[in-house]
Design an enzyme around this catalytic site. Sequence first.
Site, mmCIF file in Angstrom:
data_model
loop_
_atom_site.group_PDB
_atom_site.id
_atom_site.type_symbol
_atom_site.label_atom_id
_atom_site.label_comp_id
_atom_site.label_asym_id
_atom_site.label_seq_id
_atom_site.Cartn_x
_atom_site.Cartn_y
_atom_site.Cartn_z
ATOM 1 N N VAL A 85 0.926 -1.178 -0.018
ATOM 2 C CA VAL A 85 0.016 -0.103 0.028
ATOM 3 C C VAL A 85 0.887 1.381 0.004
ATOM 4 C CG1 VAL A 85 -2.036 -1.045 1.160
ATOM 5 C CG2 VAL A 85 -0.320 -0.027 2.555
ATOM 6 N N ALA A 116 0.598 7.875 16.352
ATOM 7 C CA ALA A 116 0.772 9.082 15.656
ATOM 8 C C ALA A 116 -0.043 8.953 14.116
ATOM 9 C CB ALA A 116 2.135 9.569 15.439
ATOM 10 N N SER A 163 -7.567 3.297 15.494
ATOM 11 C CA SER A 163 -7.279 2.368 16.484
ATOM 12 C C SER A 163 -7.711 3.275 17.748
ATOM 13 C CB SER A 163 -5.729 1.986 16.576
ATOM 14 O OG SER A 163 -5.312 1.434 17.641
ATOM 15 N N LYS A 219 -2.261 6.803 13.516
ATOM 16 C CA LYS A 219 -3.657 6.563 13.466
ATOM 17 C C LYS A 219 -4.300 7.614 13.947
ATOM 18 C CE LYS A 219 -3.565 1.860 13.042
ATOM 19 N NZ LYS A 219 -3.916 1.457 11.749
ATOM 20 N N TYR A 244 2.855 4.091 16.176
ATOM 21 C CA TYR A 244 1.622 3.632 15.923
ATOM 22 C C TYR A 244 0.441 4.677 16.046
ATOM 23 C CZ TYR A 244 -2.347 0.088 15.678
ATOM 24 O OH TYR A 244 -3.297 -0.609 15.218
ATOM 25 N N ILE A 288 -8.282 -6.623 19.355
ATOM 26 C CA ILE A 288 -8.919 -7.725 18.508
ATOM 27 C C ILE A 288 -7.782 -8.814 18.292
ATOM 28 C CG2 ILE A 288 -10.108 -8.007 16.580
ATOM 29 C CD1 ILE A 288 -11.497 -5.966 17.920
#
Length: 254
Positions: A68, A158, A143, A160, A156, A189
Site C-alpha cells: 500500500v 501518531a 485504533s 492512527k 503507531y 482484537i
Amino acid sequence: MALTAYDLSGRTAFVTGAAGGIGRACAVLLAEAGAAVHCADRDADGLDGTAALVEERGGTARVHVLDVTDRDRLGEAVRSCERLDVLAAIAGIMHSSPVLETRDEDLDRVLNVNFKGVLYACQEAARLMLAQGTRGSIVTMASGAVDTGGAGLLCYGAAKAAVVQLTKTLATEVGPHGIRVNAVAPGWIRTPMTERHDRAAQAHTEAAMTRLTPLGRVGEPDDVAHAVLYLASDASAFTTGQILRPNGGVAMPW
Ligand SMILES: NC(=O)c1ccc[n+]([C@@H]2O[C@H](COP(=O)([O-])OP(=O)(O)OC[C@H]3O[C@@H](n4cnc5c(N)ncnc54)[C@H](O)[C@@H]3O)[C@@H](O)[C@H]2O)c1
C-alpha cells in the site's frame, strides 16, 4: 429501518489488508452482503485464502498483490475496478518502542504504511467515485490507541491520529458529492497481528484487556467487520466524519 439498507448487491468494494485478520473478515462480510470485492495485500497466499472464503460463500473476489506504500501500483489496482462504491482501507502494521528509543526509520516505516498507505487509497478511491458521480463510502482504520495513548505507541498512535484527521478532512471535502468517510477505532482484537506476540505475553495481555473491558472479552475480527459493513452501507447514510469504536467499552470518549 429495513435490513435492505445493509444490502450491497451490485456494488463494488476495495479492501486493503485483506489477506488476514480484520481485513479478511471485512472482505468476506462485504461479499456476503452482496458486494463484488477487490482484495489487496502484500501477502499473496493470504489473499488466495480470502478469495477462496469469499467464493465458498457465493461471492466474487479479485486479488491485487501490492504494497500500500506503492502509490502507483495501488492507484492502478483501484482504477481497475469498473466502478467503486466502498473502500475499506484496513492494511496496517504494529510497532512499539519507547519515545526515547524511537528511531527515524521506525517512524517513517509506520507512517508510510499506516498513514500514507491509507491516504493513497483514499485519494485514489475518492477520485474514482467523484469521476463516476455516484455516492460512495470510505472506511479508514484508526485504533483505540488514539483514545488511550499507551507506552510504546508513539509511531503507531501518531499514524492512527493522522488517519483520524484525514477522515474528518476528507469527509468535509467530499461530503457535498455524496461520498461519506468514517473511521473505525477498534480495541484489542484477536488477529495474526496480536497473536504475533509470544504465547505467554499474549495470554497476559488478553487477560488484562478482558479485565479492563466492560463487555468482558477481547474482540474478534467479525466485531470490526460488522462495524465496517454498517459504515459501508446505506444503513449509515447520514453518518460521515465519525469514529466508530468496536472496543467492548474499554474507552468511552465523547
Ligand atoms: N488487532 C487489533 O487489536 C487492532 C486494533 C486496532 C486497530 N487495528 C488495525 O487493524 C488493521 C488490521 O490489523 P489486524 O489486526 O487484522 O492485523 P494483521 O497483521 O492480522 O493484518 C494486517 C494485514 O495488512 C497487510 N499489510 C501490512 N502492511 C502492508 C503493506 N505495506 N501493504 C499491503 N498490505 C500490508 C498484512 O499483510 C496483513 O494481511 C491494522 O491497520 C491495525 O492497525 C488492529
